[in-house]
Motif scaffolding. Structure first.
Motif, PDB file in Angstrom:
ATOM      1  N   SER A   1       0.812  -1.223   0.000  1.00  0.00           N
ATOM      2  CA  SER A   1       0.000   0.000   0.000  1.00  0.00           C
ATOM      3  C   SER A   1       0.845   1.272   0.000  1.00  0.00           C
ATOM      4  CB  SER A   1      -0.970   0.005   1.188  1.00  0.00           C
ATOM      5  OG  SER A   1      -0.267  -0.055   2.416  1.00  0.00           O
ATOM      6  N   ARG A   2       1.944   1.289   0.759  1.00  0.00           N
ATOM      7  CA  ARG A   2       2.781   2.499   0.808  1.00  0.00           C
ATOM      8  C   ARG A   2       3.382   2.809  -0.556  1.00  0.00           C
ATOM      9  NH1 ARG A   2       4.992   5.036   6.128  1.00  0.00           N
ATOM     10  NH2 ARG A   2       3.645   4.041   7.668  1.00  0.00           N
ATOM     11  N   PHE A   3       3.741   1.767  -1.278  1.00  0.00           N
ATOM     12  CA  PHE A   3       4.294   1.985  -2.617  1.00  0.00           C
ATOM     13  C   PHE A   3       3.213   2.486  -3.571  1.00  0.00           C
ATOM     14  CE2 PHE A   3       7.307  -1.003  -0.723  1.00  0.00           C
ATOM     15  CZ  PHE A   3       8.496  -0.345  -1.001  1.00  0.00           C
TER      16      PHE A   3
ATOM     17  N   MET B   1      10.462   4.593   2.933  1.00  0.00           N
ATOM     18  CA  MET B   1      10.012   5.604   1.994  1.00  0.00           C
ATOM     19  C   MET B   1      10.891   6.862   2.068  1.00  0.00           C
ATOM     20  SD  MET B   1       7.797   3.814   0.528  1.00  0.00           S
ATOM     21  CE  MET B   1       7.658   5.051  -0.756  1.00  0.00           C
TER      22      MET B   1
ATOM     23  N   ASP C   1       8.537   1.051   7.632  1.00  0.00           N
ATOM     24  CA  ASP C   1       7.943   1.494   6.365  1.00  0.00           C
ATOM     25  C   ASP C   1       8.208   2.976   6.118  1.00  0.00           C
ATOM     26  OD1 ASP C   1       6.994  -1.023   5.864  1.00  0.00           O
ATOM     27  OD2 ASP C   1       4.934  -0.614   6.486  1.00  0.00           O
ATOM     28  N   THR C   2       8.076   3.769   7.174  1.00  0.00           N
ATOM     29  CA  THR C   2       8.326   5.210   7.044  1.00  0.00           C
ATOM     30  C   THR C   2       9.775   5.483   6.667  1.00  0.00           C
ATOM     31  OG1 THR C   2       6.581   5.746   8.637  1.00  0.00           O
ATOM     32  CG2 THR C   2       8.268   7.425   8.267  1.00  0.00           C
TER      33      THR C   2
ATOM     34  N   SER D   1       5.504   0.029  11.212  1.00  0.00           N
ATOM     35  CA  SER D   1       5.181   1.358  10.702  1.00  0.00           C
ATOM     36  C   SER D   1       6.431   2.225  10.628  1.00  0.00           C
ATOM     37  CB  SER D   1       4.132   2.012  11.604  1.00  0.00           C
ATOM     38  OG  SER D   1       3.798   3.296  11.128  1.00  0.00           O
TER      39      SER D   1
ATOM     40  N   LYS E   1       0.583   4.194  -2.822  1.00  0.00           N
ATOM     41  CA  LYS E   1       0.251   5.581  -2.465  1.00  0.00           C
ATOM     42  C   LYS E   1       1.302   6.567  -2.980  1.00  0.00           C
ATOM     43  CE  LYS E   1      -2.396   4.414   1.687  1.00  0.00           C
ATOM     44  NZ  LYS E   1      -2.411   4.403   3.177  1.00  0.00           N
ATOM     45  N   ASN E   2       2.523   6.074  -3.164  1.00  0.00           N
ATOM     46  CA  ASN E   2       3.596   6.938  -3.660  1.00  0.00           C
ATOM     47  C   ASN E   2       3.823   6.778  -5.163  1.00  0.00           C
ATOM     48  OD1 ASN E   2       5.226   8.435  -1.331  1.00  0.00           O
ATOM     49  ND2 ASN E   2       4.462   6.498  -0.501  1.00  0.00           N
TER      50      ASN E   2
END
Length: 292
Positions: free
Chosen positions: A86-88, A284, A280-281, A277, A90-91
């Protein structure tokens, strides 16, 4: 007869519970993304190497991509077990989620060859997939971390590219290594941990020190190596975190940009929610520092 029925009922109940436990979730992606599942990126005999693609809006500018490699000691695991992108998404990243030959199909260096083939497939098809070939990130955990490291650190060295060729330079912009094996010999015979997964994967070359070094990321680091993010738990019972420390030292020695995050009391891929979390932060942030 009654006893047989009872036994069958217990077995069926247990099997049902097991099936529910390993039920695979579908990758969820944002509106505007499309999926291409089970794309064949290479063939070796009767075996087909497949990957799943999740692509942003093709009408927009070419996107960065993360190639994800699952773990499992080279002897188990599936691409379908990987869903946390999901983080990827979203970016604005595309995702290529790959499979490779496991030990039961072929021993070393087959898994490296396949991971390199997947990377080369993405490079060769970047224009068609609307992917920026200068913004390729390769990522994996455990054995997948090892394979991501090998694929990226080899750069233009074609030693394991027997099944796939590229007319353009083979390079990645960054590597994300999650508690990966960096020294296969040490994992097989070292003082902290001895792994049957390592000796099984090495197969007939399990005692060949030179070969083992050739398939170990620790010995592939050069001054030109891609920037690399490393994360490892200091209580990992499967892959000693000292392997990641040794890799970080090699990057520092060669002057390569890298970041090592040690998760206190972290197990093998099992970190508390807040630590996940945090990791992941940091991943990114590391990628953004590279302009990715």
């Amino acid at each position: 007869m009654k006893a047989i029925f009872i036994l069958c009922g217990l077995l069926c109940l247990n099997f049902k519970g097991y099936s529910q436990e390993i039920e695979l979730k579908k990758v969820q992606y944002p509106n505007g993304f499309t999926e291409q599942l089970n794309v064949v990126y290479t063939k070796v005999g009767d075996w087909e190497g497949k990957l799943d693609l999740y692509l942003p809006d093709m009408s927009k500018a070419p996107s960065p991509v993360v190639i994800n490699v699952h773990g499992g000691g080279w002897n188990k695991g599936t691409k379908e077990s990987q869903t946390g992108f999901s983080r990827f998404f979203k970016n604005g990243y595309a995702v290529a989620n790959i499979e490779y030959r496991l030990t039961g199909v072929a021993t070393a260096p087959a898994a490296i060859e396949d991971t390199r083939c997947a990377l080369i497939y993405i490079i060769n098809n970047a224009k068609k997939l609307n992917i920026d070939p200068n913004k390729i990130v390769i990522m994996g955990g455990s054995a997948g971390g090892h394979l991501a490291l090998m694929a990226g650190l080899l750069e233009n060295n074609p030693v394991f590219d027997t099944n796939c060729k590229s007319a353009t330079p083979v390079k990645v912009a960054a590597i994300i290594d999650k508690y990966g094996i960096t020294d296969v010999w040490d994992w097989a015979y070292g003082p902290i941990k001895t792994s049957k997964s390592a000796t099984s994967w090495l197969g007939a070359k399990a005692k060949d020190d030179a070969f083992t070094k050739s398939v170990s990321p620790l010995y592939q680091v050069k001054k030109t190596s891609p920037p690399t993010f490393i994360v490892h738990g200091d209580a990992d019972p499967t892959v000693p975190y000292q392997q990641s420390i040794a890799l970080k030292e090699q990057f520092d020695k060669m002057g390569v940009k890298s970041e090592l995050v040690i998760v206190k009391d972290g197990l093998h891929g099992k970190f508390p929610k807040e630590d996940n979390s945090m990791v992941d932060t940091k991943i990114m942030a590391f990628l953004k520092s590279l302009g990715l």
